[in-house]
Design an enzyme around this catalytic site. Structure first.
Site, PDB file in Angstrom:
ATOM      1  N   LYS A 145      -2.107   1.578  -6.542  1.00  0.00           N
ATOM      2  CA  LYS A 145      -1.779   2.097  -5.218  1.00  0.00           C
ATOM      3  C   LYS A 145      -1.123   1.000  -4.383  1.00  0.00           C
ATOM      4  CE  LYS A 145      -4.273   1.050  -1.843  1.00  0.00           C
ATOM      5  NZ  LYS A 145      -4.796  -0.216  -1.362  1.00  0.00           N
ATOM      6  N   HIS A 190      -9.383   1.984  -6.588  1.00  0.00           N
ATOM      7  CA  HIS A 190     -10.541   1.274  -7.135  1.00  0.00           C
ATOM      8  C   HIS A 190     -11.865   1.720  -6.501  1.00  0.00           C
ATOM      9  CE1 HIS A 190      -9.930  -1.601  -3.746  1.00  0.00           C
ATOM     10  NE2 HIS A 190     -11.199  -1.903  -3.927  1.00  0.00           N
ATOM     11  N   ASP A 212      -2.981   1.592   3.799  1.00  0.00           N
ATOM     12  CA  ASP A 212      -3.654   0.692   2.858  1.00  0.00           C
ATOM     13  C   ASP A 212      -5.057   1.207   2.509  1.00  0.00           C
ATOM     14  OD1 ASP A 212      -3.727  -1.714   1.357  1.00  0.00           O
ATOM     15  OD2 ASP A 212      -4.880  -2.733   2.915  1.00  0.00           O
ATOM     16  N   ASP A 272      12.268  -9.611 -16.923  1.00  0.00           N
ATOM     17  CA  ASP A 272      12.571  -9.119 -15.575  1.00  0.00           C
ATOM     18  C   ASP A 272      12.771  -7.612 -15.722  1.00  0.00           C
ATOM     19  OD1 ASP A 272      13.674  -8.294 -13.189  1.00  0.00           O
ATOM     20  OD2 ASP A 272      14.692 -10.211 -12.856  1.00  0.00           O
ATOM     21  N   LYS A 295      -9.739  -4.362   9.648  1.00  0.00           N
ATOM     22  CA  LYS A 295      -9.831  -5.761   9.210  1.00  0.00           C
ATOM     23  C   LYS A 295     -10.453  -6.563  10.353  1.00  0.00           C
ATOM     24  CE  LYS A 295      -6.823  -5.355   5.590  1.00  0.00           C
ATOM     25  NZ  LYS A 295      -7.426  -4.577   4.517  1.00  0.00           N
ATOM     26  N   LYS A 353     -18.414  -7.512   6.244  1.00  0.00           N
ATOM     27  CA  LYS A 353     -17.962  -6.543   5.237  1.00  0.00           C
ATOM     28  C   LYS A 353     -19.096  -5.543   5.090  1.00  0.00           C
ATOM     29  CE  LYS A 353     -16.216  -6.314   0.489  1.00  0.00           C
ATOM     30  NZ  LYS A 353     -14.912  -5.722   0.687  1.00  0.00           N
ATOM     31  N   ARG A 355       7.814 -12.378 -14.848  1.00  0.00           N
ATOM     32  CA  ARG A 355       9.081 -13.127 -14.863  1.00  0.00           C
ATOM     33  C   ARG A 355       8.894 -14.613 -15.146  1.00  0.00           C
ATOM     34  NH1 ARG A 355      11.799 -10.406  -9.647  1.00  0.00           N
ATOM     35  NH2 ARG A 355       9.774 -11.002  -8.823  1.00  0.00           N
ATOM     36  N   HIS A 405      -8.576   5.227  -0.114  1.00  0.00           N
ATOM     37  CA  HIS A 405     -10.020   5.038  -0.264  1.00  0.00           C
ATOM     38  C   HIS A 405     -10.850   5.977   0.630  1.00  0.00           C
ATOM     39  CE1 HIS A 405      -8.592   1.669  -2.436  1.00  0.00           C
ATOM     40  NE2 HIS A 405      -8.521   0.807  -1.445  1.00  0.00           N
TER      41      HIS A 405
HETATM   42  N1  LIG Z   1      -3.710  -7.808  -4.867  1.00  0.00           N
HETATM   43  C1  LIG Z   1      -4.644  -6.898  -4.647  1.00  0.00           C
HETATM   44  O1  LIG Z   1      -5.795  -7.179  -4.320  1.00  0.00           O
HETATM   45  C2  LIG Z   1      -4.305  -5.451  -4.769  1.00  0.00           C
HETATM   46  C3  LIG Z   1      -3.079  -5.052  -5.239  1.00  0.00           C
HETATM   47  N2  LIG Z   1      -2.811  -3.716  -5.407  1.00  0.00           N
HETATM   48  C4  LIG Z   1      -1.524  -3.277  -5.940  1.00  0.00           C
HETATM   49  O2  LIG Z   1      -1.286  -3.910  -7.192  1.00  0.00           O
HETATM   50  C5  LIG Z   1       0.096  -4.140  -7.372  1.00  0.00           C
HETATM   51  C6  LIG Z   1       0.339  -5.626  -7.598  1.00  0.00           C
HETATM   52  O3  LIG Z   1      -0.111  -6.331  -6.457  1.00  0.00           O
HETATM   53  P1  LIG Z   1      -0.206  -7.913  -6.412  1.00  0.00           P
HETATM   54  O4  LIG Z   1      -0.699  -8.448  -7.700  1.00  0.00           O
HETATM   55  O5  LIG Z   1      -0.931  -8.236  -5.183  1.00  0.00           O
HETATM   56  O6  LIG Z   1       1.325  -8.308  -6.225  1.00  0.00           O
HETATM   57  P2  LIG Z   1       2.017  -9.718  -6.538  1.00  0.00           P
HETATM   58  O7  LIG Z   1       3.274  -9.718  -5.744  1.00  0.00           O
HETATM   59  O8  LIG Z   1       1.062 -10.833  -6.381  1.00  0.00           O
HETATM   60  O9  LIG Z   1       2.353  -9.622  -8.096  1.00  0.00           O
HETATM   61  C7  LIG Z   1       3.353  -8.766  -8.589  1.00  0.00           C
HETATM   62  C8  LIG Z   1       3.692  -9.144 -10.013  1.00  0.00           C
HETATM   63  O10 LIG Z   1       4.772  -8.327 -10.424  1.00  0.00           O
HETATM   64  C9  LIG Z   1       5.793  -9.186 -10.949  1.00  0.00           C
HETATM   65  N3  LIG Z   1       7.113  -8.640 -10.678  1.00  0.00           N
HETATM   66  C10 LIG Z   1       7.603  -8.160  -9.521  1.00  0.00           C
HETATM   67  N4  LIG Z   1       8.880  -7.753  -9.692  1.00  0.00           N
HETATM   68  C11 LIG Z   1       9.197  -7.996 -10.993  1.00  0.00           C
HETATM   69  C12 LIG Z   1      10.338  -7.799 -11.801  1.00  0.00           C
HETATM   70  N5  LIG Z   1      11.458  -7.266 -11.317  1.00  0.00           N
HETATM   71  N6  LIG Z   1      10.297  -8.181 -13.097  1.00  0.00           N
HETATM   72  C13 LIG Z   1       9.187  -8.733 -13.612  1.00  0.00           C
HETATM   73  N7  LIG Z   1       8.059  -8.948 -12.905  1.00  0.00           N
HETATM   74  C14 LIG Z   1       8.067  -8.580 -11.621  1.00  0.00           C
HETATM   75  C15 LIG Z   1       5.625 -10.466 -10.217  1.00  0.00           C
HETATM   76  O11 LIG Z   1       6.272 -11.477 -10.952  1.00  0.00           O
HETATM   77  P3  LIG Z   1       6.764 -12.794 -10.217  1.00  0.00           P
HETATM   78  O12 LIG Z   1       5.516 -13.621 -10.121  1.00  0.00           O
HETATM   79  O13 LIG Z   1       7.788 -13.332 -11.105  1.00  0.00           O
HETATM   80  O14 LIG Z   1       7.296 -12.379  -8.864  1.00  0.00           O
HETATM   81  C16 LIG Z   1       4.104 -10.583 -10.220  1.00  0.00           C
HETATM   82  O15 LIG Z   1       3.639 -11.017 -11.472  1.00  0.00           O
HETATM   83  C17 LIG Z   1       0.770  -3.611  -6.109  1.00  0.00           C
HETATM   84  O16 LIG Z   1       1.144  -2.297  -6.351  1.00  0.00           O
HETATM   85  C18 LIG Z   1      -0.343  -3.669  -5.077  1.00  0.00           C
HETATM   86  O17 LIG Z   1      -0.131  -2.753  -4.046  1.00  0.00           O
HETATM   87  C19 LIG Z   1      -3.749  -2.757  -5.127  1.00  0.00           C
HETATM   88  C20 LIG Z   1      -4.995  -3.103  -4.646  1.00  0.00           C
HETATM   89  C21 LIG Z   1      -5.365  -4.467  -4.402  1.00  0.00           C
HETATM   90  O1  LIG Z   2      -7.058  -1.601  -1.687  1.00  0.00           O
HETATM   91  C1  LIG Z   2      -7.439  -2.433  -0.884  1.00  0.00           C
HETATM   92  O2  LIG Z   2      -8.763  -2.673  -0.795  1.00  0.00           O
HETATM   93  C2  LIG Z   2      -9.244  -3.878  -0.217  1.00  0.00           C
HETATM   94  C3  LIG Z   2     -10.732  -3.638   0.061  1.00  0.00           C
HETATM   95  O3  LIG Z   2     -11.385  -3.408  -1.156  1.00  0.00           O
HETATM   96  P1  LIG Z   2     -12.929  -3.744  -1.321  1.00  0.00           P
HETATM   97  O4  LIG Z   2     -13.243  -3.335  -2.699  1.00  0.00           O
HETATM   98  O5  LIG Z   2     -13.053  -5.221  -1.078  1.00  0.00           O
HETATM   99  O6  LIG Z   2     -13.646  -2.954  -0.284  1.00  0.00           O
HETATM  100  C4  LIG Z   2      -8.489  -4.231   1.044  1.00  0.00           C
HETATM  101  O7  LIG Z   2      -8.914  -5.485   1.542  1.00  0.00           O
HETATM  102  C5  LIG Z   2      -7.012  -4.293   0.711  1.00  0.00           C
HETATM  103  O8  LIG Z   2      -6.284  -4.558   1.914  1.00  0.00           O
HETATM  104  C6  LIG Z   2      -6.546  -2.975   0.129  1.00  0.00           C
HETATM  105  O9  LIG Z   2      -5.223  -3.101  -0.347  1.00  0.00           O
END
Ligand SMILES: NC(=O)C1=CN([C@@H]2O[C@H](COP(=O)(O)OP(=O)(O)OC[C@H]3O[C@@H](n4cnc5c(N)ncnc54)[C@H](OP(=O)(O)O)[C@@H]3O)[C@@H](O)[C@H]2O)C=CC1
Ligand SMILES: O=C1O[C@H](COP(=O)(O)O)[C@@H](O)[C@H](O)[C@H]1O
Length: 488
Positions: free
Chosen positions: A146, A176, A233, A92, A338, A343, A50, A238
């Protein structure tokens, strides 16, 4: 040209390109694949989010995050070349009309990987938008992050929404952990060594321990985490994936469907945990304030953005049992949390004791052999065996000795390949084997939902444990009741 490069994705669309996952993991993984020459030459990467950006500012954003998260391992020249692959579409996902501009930038007849790095609640909208512009054709694959839903019902809704427009063979559900070197090595270790494959059942194995300990806390993700908890989570995905690779029957071959069929059978054979046995088989905990590396750290409900009366678990221990011929009577103890002391993730296979000790009185019972598979860090495999103490003594003396195989000693590369690199490459090349099939996700939720329902019904708060400790005392009791201890 090899068959896989013919199928290789030429367009990679990153939905949620401004989010945490993209910044920390996806840009970095794509960069490493680029440097290793594993992306096709003409590949294009299209970021979609967005945020208001143009191509140049998005490229600068990618570069900035590579510097932050890959840092020392980047080469300035390569980074500059790499970012040229990127372009950006502001969109969006809730507004279907916006997909038109995405469609304009894409070649509908080129293999395309759509990576959904967004909250799962909007996967359906993205699938609709792609379908509306015929971008769901046979050239398209979708990677879904996930967690898929927060229980069986919600996961079905998400899967149904995406499945309206994409066939199961086009959908890649990522976990992952299946991209980690050591988790994959479970298959090689078990099925390429008769030493293990012939001793991998209830006749030789006493019990199995799976520990996935994290030192991190909630890291600014309180809102997400408090709705999720460690069970959804980490355990639902995992830990159950590790368990199923450890316990599955030998697949006929390494094809994705055969491996997934075998993993599914394990999850389906897990003995149900419900109100009748939840106290005996599970422990849930929540960290309180404590010390990590000499620093005081807050408790879960004192973290930034927290509410004080949360009953979300940050620690889970479970005694799982698999009701099948191979594993009858062999408990699989799992724990994950956690804010544990470090780790450290490992699987320990405890073999049965020798039935009789002929070595005199230095041991009343000989220690049993142990196979430790260190998942992370210091990836490797260690086998504990009894060995003669070298030298001349009146009687033969024996002691425990470790055969230690550290992956760093046998690998040519000093860099550990990140799980996301392996998985993105598999998805780019159309190999679904390392991804999770819908029925696996659903069987996992079914088992987890029953435990969660029993916890909710009991109305008990999670047990406290100090940050920097190995979890609540009751998790020690869980295994001690069976006359066993956690490996520490
Ligand atoms: N972060 C991590 O380490 C991990 C994440 N995941 C999974 O990955 C996915 C993403 O996580 P994460 O990156 O942390 O989440 P974030 O909230 O940081 O990022 C989500 C992204 O999606 C965009 N977004 C959300 N809603 C909309 C919309 N309606 N239109 C356009 N863009 C949108 C957001 O844009 P905007 O910035 O504009 O809000 C942002 O770029 C999730 O499913 C999470 O569970 C899985 C394992 C680990
Ligand atoms: O998917 C997830 O994994 C991380 C842990 O991943 P690791 O590769 O560092 O072992 C976890 O911290 C996070 O909460 C969960 O969403």
């Amino acid at each position: 040209m090899s068959e896989s490069s013919l199928l290789s994705a030429k367009q990679i669309v990153l939905f949620g390109a401004a989010g945490d996952l993209s910044k920390r993991k996806l840009f970095a993984a794509l960069y490493q694949l680029f440097v290793a020459d594993l992306l096709v030459e003409e590949v294009r990467i299209i970021g979609v989010a967005r945020l208001e950006l143009d191509d140049a500012s998005f490229q600068a954003f990618v570069k900035e995050n590579l510097n932050t998260f890959v840092g020392d391992q980047t080469e300035a020249e390569k980074v500059d070349e790499f970012i040229q692959l990127f372009s950006y579409v502001q969109l969006d996902f809730a507004e279907q009309a916006g997909f038109k501009s995405l469609a304009k930038t894409l070649d509908a007849n080129a293999y395309t990987l759509h990576y959904l790095a967004t909250p799962p609640s909007i996967y359906g909208m993205i699938a609709d938008g792609l379908k509306a512009h015929k971008l769901n054709n046979d050239f398209a694959r979708v990677v879904m992050e996930k967690p898929i839903g927060h229980d069986l019902e919600s996961s079905k809704v998400i899967n149904d929404l995406v499945s309206r427009h994409f066939k199961e063979s086009q959908i890649y559900r990522i976990d992952h952990y299946l991209g980690k070197e050591t988790v994959l090595n479970l298959i090689s270790l078990r099925f390429a060594n008769s030493l293990f494959s012939n001793n991998w059942d209830h006749t030789c194995i006493d019990h199995v321990q799976i520990t996935v300990a994290e030192s991190v806390g909630i890291e600014g993700r309180w809102g997400f985490y408090d709705d999720t908890g460690q069970m959804r989570d980490m355990v639902q995905n995992h830990l159950l994936q590790i368990l199923s690779l450890l316990a599955m029957e030998p697949p006929t071959d390494l094809s994705s469907e055969n491996i997934r069929d075998e993993k599914l059978k394990v999850i389906k054979a897990l003995r149900k945990i419900d109100r009748t046995n939840v106290h005996e088989k599970t422990v849930r905990g929540q960290y309180t304030k404590g010390h990590m590396n000499g620093q005081q750290v807050p408790g879960y409900t004192e973290e930034e953005g927290a509410i004080t009366d949360s009953s979300t678990e940050s620690f889970v221990a479970i005694k799982a049992e698999i009701d099948n011929w191979r594993w009858a009577g062999v408990p699989f103890y799992m724990r994950t949390g956690k804010r544990m002391p470090c780790k450290h993730s490992e699987v320990v296979i405890h073999f049965k004791h020798q039935p009789h000790n002929i070595f005199g009185n230095s041991y009343t019972q000989l220690p049993a052999n142990k196979l430790t598979i260190r998942l992370q860090p210091d990836e490797g495999v260690e086998l504990t065996v009894m060995n003669k103490v070298p030298g001349i003594t009146k009687e033969i003396e024996i002691h425990e000795t470790k055969l230690d195989l550290s992956f760093s000693d046998i690998s040519d590369s000093s860099r550990v390949v990140d799980a996301y690199e392996r998985l993105i490459l598999s998805a780019i090349n159309g190999n679904a084997g390392l991804f999770i099939r819908r029925d696996e996700v659903e069987a996992s939720w079914e088992w987890i939902d029953s435990i969660k329902a029993a916890w909710d019904a009991s109305n008990e708060a999670p047990k406290g444990y100090a940050a920097g400790s190995w979890g609540p005392v009751s998790s020690i009791a869980l295994i001690a009741r069976d006359d066993r201890d956690w490996d520490e």
